[in-house]
Design an enzyme around this catalytic site. Sequence first.
Site, PDB file in Angstrom:
ATOM      1  N   SER A 181     -17.258  -5.692  33.413  1.00 31.70           N
ATOM      2  CA  SER A 181     -18.410  -5.108  32.755  1.00 31.70           C
ATOM      3  C   SER A 181     -18.476  -5.493  31.272  1.00 31.70           C
ATOM      4  CB  SER A 181     -18.377  -3.582  32.933  1.00 31.70           C
ATOM      5  OG  SER A 181     -19.570  -2.985  32.497  1.00 31.70           O
ATOM      6  N   ASP A 388     -25.691  -4.848  40.981  1.00 25.53           N
ATOM      7  CA  ASP A 388     -24.564  -4.022  41.423  1.00 25.53           C
ATOM      8  C   ASP A 388     -24.824  -2.539  41.224  1.00 25.53           C
ATOM      9  OD1 ASP A 388     -24.165  -3.505  38.696  1.00 25.53           O
ATOM     10  OD2 ASP A 388     -22.580  -4.983  38.494  1.00 25.53           O
ATOM     11  N   HIS A 413     -21.080  -1.524  40.909  1.00 25.75           N
ATOM     12  CA  HIS A 413     -20.515  -1.901  39.615  1.00 25.75           C
ATOM     13  C   HIS A 413     -19.056  -1.519  39.447  1.00 25.75           C
ATOM     14  CE1 HIS A 413     -20.854  -3.273  35.509  1.00 25.75           C
ATOM     15  NE2 HIS A 413     -20.374  -2.137  35.069  1.00 25.75           N
TER      16      HIS A 413
END
Length: 535
Positions: A181, A388, A413
Amino acid sequence: MAMLIEELIKSIEMWLKLIKKPQEYIDPNLDPVLLVPGVAGSILNAVDKKTGRTERVWVRILGADHEFCDKLWCRFDPSTGKTTNLDPDTSIEVPEDRYGLHAIDNLDPDMIVGSDCVYYYHDMIVEMLSWGYQEGKTLFGFGYDFRQSNRLQETMECFAQKLESIHTASGGKKINIISHSMGGLLVKCFMALHSDIFEKYVKNWIAIAAPFQGAPGYITSSLLNGTSFVHGWEERFFISKWSMHQLLIECPSIYELMGCPDFHWEHAPLLEIWKEKSNSNGESSVVLESYSPLEAVSVYELALSNNKVTYNGEKISLPFNLELLKWANKTREILCHAKVPDKVKFYNIYGTNYETPHSVCYGSQNAPISDLQQLPFVQSNYISVDGDGTVPTESAKADELKAEARVGVPGDHRGIICDRHVFRVIKHWLRADHDPYYNPTNDYVILPTSFDIERHREKGLDVTSLREEWEIVSESQDGKENADSGKTKVGSISVSHVGDDNTTWEEAHATVIVHPKSEGKQHVELNAMSVSARA
């Protein structure tokens, strides 16, 4: 019953030390790995400057909201680019236990029931230990204060020190970085600002679910309404969306995650508002107004112009911060100029198959917005794209870097860093698998380089399209390429099936392209589509 008795006997034998606990597997030939988390992915401790007392404030369940507001609420200082606590007697630090891994493993180590909701890199750490990695020798973590800018000098210095210390601890080996991320933006910032250090210490960088061009829908909603990091029944014990909102509005990292206004989006992310307007005759009408990422700034300003918190009896204004926006724009400029050094290999894994907020809409034709200051208190609706669930696939793929491979994996995610497919791909890229794809009969290794799948319904039919690429790595017996290896080969196949009752049917067609072999590698492309009808 027999299995339970067997387990009981084993436990007694171990208690009596009649059998030894199996030794953990360690592979001394592995290159070191550094795990870098994303936003909210590091444990944060609050340190009382007067007494030295330390307590965990992120993440915690008991007393979470009060301690969060008291110890983590902050203000941005444009002169330093740093966010500082509202409480002058509290400083924030990231624990370094277990060579940095403790801070990014289980974010609430005290939590037992429902603990999977605060696991971060836990599954990957366990998996990598089973591959032969060893904490402090070949496996390390880099936690950081995720409220701060991804290019904050203090963070960059800590990252440089981490790389140097890992290089020393591993006996001078180069490092593999795995980021998740927003951690991908932090690594990219460091690579842009300190490319010499990056090239000196880093061998490979694997970015997972990185918002390279931002996470437009997620951040728009966060700036106007806040966000929840825990869902379900645990929410009532956790941080409220309002408390989280008041933190994020002063965090440089959040502004750096806004949708990039200069990126050529396939579908531009918009802020849409159903507004009620009156003309000169007093007649009202409802119109849908759309704002681009640049135009939306004026909406943020108006919507948050009266945003305030009460801290220690004092009212503090927290409007949309234009100084923070300037800082974030400079960060984006730095990111745009980043390049992967010649001696470093970069890989990108991105999430697919989840509806992901892209554009955000407030109000409706029947319930329009009359005052923009209502927005923080109105539930938003999303126009979603593939991704995601947090980062659009389009953003995560657009790293603007020279990549060895980009692979899409169906996953959300957070869940993508626990995905078995992701583990398999990473293990191969790290050369930690000792070739699990190796076929001793045919002497080849299949290495996936790209994977995209898309499903939709059209005119009552279910349509699935698949695009996959891989490399077949092999050596000819005589050490030379085959005589016909300079030719591209194309093949196709079609299959169909009709149900027994003739009410369901399915057809599929695939095309395979095999490119000429070069340096022991043969590139293969597969394009397939299936169409089916169901009763």
